[in-house]
Design a protein around this motif. Sequence first.
Motif, PDB file in Angstrom:
ATOM      1  N   LYS A 110       0.808  -1.218   0.000  1.00 41.75           N
ATOM      2  CA  LYS A 110       0.000   0.000   0.000  1.00 41.75           C
ATOM      3  C   LYS A 110       0.842   1.269   0.000  1.00 41.75           C
ATOM      4  O   LYS A 110       0.402   2.316  -0.489  1.00 41.75           O
ATOM      5  CB  LYS A 110      -0.926   0.002   1.214  1.00 41.75           C
ATOM      6  CG  LYS A 110      -1.992  -1.075   1.175  1.00 41.75           C
ATOM      7  CD  LYS A 110      -2.915  -0.972   2.368  1.00 41.75           C
ATOM      8  CE  LYS A 110      -4.006  -2.030   2.316  1.00 41.75           C
ATOM      9  NZ  LYS A 110      -4.916  -1.934   3.489  1.00 41.75           N
ATOM     10  N   SER A 111       2.027   1.207   0.565  1.00 42.78           N
ATOM     11  CA  SER A 111       2.875   2.400   0.639  1.00 42.78           C
ATOM     12  C   SER A 111       4.336   1.989   0.611  1.00 42.78           C
ATOM     13  O   SER A 111       4.667   0.819   0.838  1.00 42.78           O
ATOM     14  CB  SER A 111       2.574   3.190   1.919  1.00 42.78           C
ATOM     15  OG  SER A 111       2.819   2.389   3.067  1.00 42.78           O
ATOM     16  N   TYR A 136      10.790   1.834  -5.908  1.00 44.85           N
ATOM     17  CA  TYR A 136       9.362   1.570  -5.735  1.00 44.85           C
ATOM     18  C   TYR A 136       8.557   2.492  -6.636  1.00 44.85           C
ATOM     19  O   TYR A 136       8.805   3.699  -6.697  1.00 44.85           O
ATOM     20  CB  TYR A 136       8.954   1.756  -4.274  1.00 44.85           C
ATOM     21  CG  TYR A 136       9.578   0.733  -3.359  1.00 44.85           C
ATOM     22  CD1 TYR A 136       8.911  -0.443  -3.042  1.00 44.85           C
ATOM     23  CD2 TYR A 136      10.861   0.925  -2.845  1.00 44.85           C
ATOM     24  CE1 TYR A 136       9.492  -1.401  -2.227  1.00 44.85           C
ATOM     25  CE2 TYR A 136      11.454  -0.020  -2.030  1.00 44.85           C
ATOM     26  CZ  TYR A 136      10.758  -1.182  -1.714  1.00 44.85           C
ATOM     27  OH  TYR A 136      11.339  -2.123  -0.917  1.00 44.85           O
ATOM     28  N   HIS A 138       4.424   2.844  -8.868  1.00 47.81           N
ATOM     29  CA  HIS A 138       3.033   2.423  -8.945  1.00 47.81           C
ATOM     30  C   HIS A 138       2.875   1.396 -10.073  1.00 47.81           C
ATOM     31  O   HIS A 138       3.275   1.671 -11.208  1.00 47.81           O
ATOM     32  CB  HIS A 138       2.108   3.616  -9.225  1.00 47.81           C
ATOM     33  CG  HIS A 138       2.129   4.655  -8.137  1.00 47.81           C
ATOM     34  ND1 HIS A 138       1.690   4.405  -6.858  1.00 47.81           N
ATOM     35  CD2 HIS A 138       2.536   5.958  -8.161  1.00 47.81           C
ATOM     36  CE1 HIS A 138       1.813   5.494  -6.134  1.00 47.81           C
ATOM     37  NE2 HIS A 138       2.339   6.455  -6.892  1.00 47.81           N
ATOM     38  N   ARG A 140       0.660  -1.069 -12.779  1.00 51.50           N
ATOM     39  CA  ARG A 140      -0.472  -0.833 -13.667  1.00 51.50           C
ATOM     40  C   ARG A 140      -1.453  -1.996 -13.586  1.00 51.50           C
ATOM     41  O   ARG A 140      -1.046  -3.144 -13.349  1.00 51.50           O
ATOM     42  CB  ARG A 140      -0.001  -0.650 -15.111  1.00 51.50           C
ATOM     43  CG  ARG A 140       0.847   0.604 -15.317  1.00 51.50           C
ATOM     44  CD  ARG A 140       1.275   0.752 -16.770  1.00 51.50           C
ATOM     45  NE  ARG A 140       2.087   1.948 -16.973  1.00 51.50           N
ATOM     46  CZ  ARG A 140       1.586   3.146 -17.264  1.00 51.50           C
ATOM     47  NH1 ARG A 140       0.263   3.299 -17.391  1.00 51.50           N
ATOM     48  NH2 ARG A 140       2.379   4.186 -17.432  1.00 51.50           N
ATOM     49  N   ILE A 146      -2.506   3.271 -14.158  1.00 45.19           N
ATOM     50  CA  ILE A 146      -1.626   3.279 -12.990  1.00 45.19           C
ATOM     51  C   ILE A 146      -2.451   3.155 -11.712  1.00 45.19           C
ATOM     52  O   ILE A 146      -3.440   3.862 -11.514  1.00 45.19           O
ATOM     53  CB  ILE A 146      -0.788   4.564 -12.958  1.00 45.19           C
ATOM     54  CG1 ILE A 146       0.128   4.629 -14.184  1.00 45.19           C
ATOM     55  CG2 ILE A 146       0.035   4.636 -11.678  1.00 45.19           C
ATOM     56  CD1 ILE A 146       0.957   5.898 -14.261  1.00 45.19           C
ATOM     57  N   ARG A 148      -2.388   4.119  -8.259  1.00 49.80           N
ATOM     58  CA  ARG A 148      -1.652   5.066  -7.433  1.00 49.80           C
ATOM     59  C   ARG A 148      -1.734   4.767  -5.944  1.00 49.80           C
ATOM     60  O   ARG A 148      -1.042   5.404  -5.156  1.00 49.80           O
ATOM     61  CB  ARG A 148      -2.156   6.487  -7.717  1.00 49.80           C
ATOM     62  CG  ARG A 148      -1.952   6.892  -9.177  1.00 49.80           C
ATOM     63  CD  ARG A 148      -2.109   8.368  -9.405  1.00 49.80           C
ATOM     64  NE  ARG A 148      -1.872   8.714 -10.801  1.00 49.80           N
ATOM     65  CZ  ARG A 148      -0.671   8.882 -11.348  1.00 49.80           C
ATOM     66  NH1 ARG A 148       0.404   8.756 -10.587  1.00 49.80           N
ATOM     67  NH2 ARG A 148      -0.546   9.186 -12.624  1.00 49.80           N
ATOM     68  N   ASN A 149      -2.554   3.815  -5.553  1.00 48.15           N
ATOM     69  CA  ASN A 149      -2.634   3.427  -4.146  1.00 48.15           C
ATOM     70  C   ASN A 149      -1.861   2.135  -3.874  1.00 48.15           C
ATOM     71  O   ASN A 149      -2.029   1.517  -2.835  1.00 48.15           O
ATOM     72  CB  ASN A 149      -4.083   3.260  -3.717  1.00 48.15           C
ATOM     73  CG  ASN A 149      -4.815   2.192  -4.530  1.00 48.15           C
ATOM     74  OD1 ASN A 149      -4.351   1.828  -5.622  1.00 48.15           O
ATOM     75  ND2 ASN A 149      -5.922   1.707  -4.029  1.00 48.15           N
ATOM     76  N   ARG A 150      -1.036   1.731  -4.824  1.00 45.52           N
ATOM     77  CA  ARG A 150      -0.231   0.526  -4.666  1.00 45.52           C
ATOM     78  C   ARG A 150       1.198   0.806  -5.108  1.00 45.52           C
ATOM     79  O   ARG A 150       1.459   1.683  -5.939  1.00 45.52           O
ATOM     80  CB  ARG A 150      -0.803  -0.630  -5.495  1.00 45.52           C
ATOM     81  CG  ARG A 150      -2.179  -1.112  -5.042  1.00 45.52           C
ATOM     82  CD  ARG A 150      -2.082  -1.840  -3.711  1.00 45.52           C
ATOM     83  NE  ARG A 150      -3.366  -2.390  -3.315  1.00 45.52           N
ATOM     84  CZ  ARG A 150      -4.235  -1.760  -2.543  1.00 45.52           C
ATOM     85  NH1 ARG A 150      -3.947  -0.526  -2.097  1.00 45.52           N
ATOM     86  NH2 ARG A 150      -5.374  -2.312  -2.198  1.00 45.52           N
ATOM     87  N   TYR A 151       2.147   0.035  -4.543  1.00 41.78           N
ATOM     88  CA  TYR A 151       3.557   0.160  -4.899  1.00 41.78           C
ATOM     89  C   TYR A 151       4.139  -1.226  -5.146  1.00 41.78           C
ATOM     90  O   TYR A 151       3.701  -2.221  -4.559  1.00 41.78           O
ATOM     91  CB  TYR A 151       4.352   0.846  -3.779  1.00 41.78           C
ATOM     92  CG  TYR A 151       4.079   2.325  -3.647  1.00 41.78           C
ATOM     93  CD1 TYR A 151       4.867   3.265  -4.313  1.00 41.78           C
ATOM     94  CD2 TYR A 151       3.029   2.784  -2.861  1.00 41.78           C
ATOM     95  CE1 TYR A 151       4.619   4.621  -4.194  1.00 41.78           C
ATOM     96  CE2 TYR A 151       2.772   4.140  -2.725  1.00 41.78           C
ATOM     97  CZ  TYR A 151       3.567   5.060  -3.394  1.00 41.78           C
ATOM     98  OH  TYR A 151       3.313   6.398  -3.273  1.00 41.78           O
TER      99      TYR A 151
END
Length: 298
Positions: A110-111, A136, A138, A140, A146, A148-151
């Motif tokens: 998540k971060s 790290y 984001h 797809r 993309i 954007r809440n995942r890494y």
Amino acid sequence: STQYLEFSLPNLKCKDELNEEEVSFFGDVVPQAFFDRNEIVWRGRVKPTALEHADRVPEAAKRLAETIALDFWGAKMIEYDKDGKIDLSNAKESKSPVVQDIFNNIIAIKSKPSWVEVPKRSKISNEDELSSEPDYFHPRDRNGKILRNRYTTRRVEEAVSEYVEACDNARKEVMAVLTKLSWAIVDEGHLPSIAQASYLNLILNTAAHHAANSNARGWNMATVFDDIGNDSAGIFRGLWPYWMDKSNSISNSFELDGMFLLTAPNMSGKSTLMRSTAAAALLTNCGLCAPVENGSAL
């Protein structure tokens, strides 16, 4: 052809062999649901020796688990315990940071991990290049958008892609083997025999379950006679309701040797006795056990 059928049948897995082929498991490092989602659909259908791509799945799964342990958990080194789980005692994360995206079939976090050092500009390379490993970013989704809440990292992304591709190839191989075998069974006229064997197996399986449950519940086989004498229609010893446990019911013994008038107060068991008698007579005439004691006859 018959030759192909004889070759393919040994490649089918029997029930005792199913436990030998298990879904990939490395402990808490990767959500087990991720491995289940990608492997259960094809594992256990045919022997691994009949597949080419199935051998690549364990290697790809191992690489994926080790990469996630390093990049997401912050493990200093990769070590395994006696059960084949990756040891996370030296990891920087105490709780699992890994999340599974079922819709996109990916693994991410998540971060960015708090223990990742802020990348510094390299004094040797170009000013615009940052010296950081791992990097790290984001990921797809399946449509190229993309998240954007995942890494994720490049290494994890490549490992996930390699693992998913290996599972997909194994699934396609299993489908091809079973499809070809199905056509061989139909073309050689084996389908009627298989259908008959299936029906016979269903009948025998039902009979075995009936016998096992009858022994557990104390049911017995009543004797069937063409004529038991004295114009008697049946002798019932210790009859009790089939839907009740013997220990929780009151049994009745009687002989149907004439016309009866059954009278009693309401809710005293008249209907229960008639239903129990009819059920016991039906089960006995079908050659099955009934809730009666030994010595009963019809």
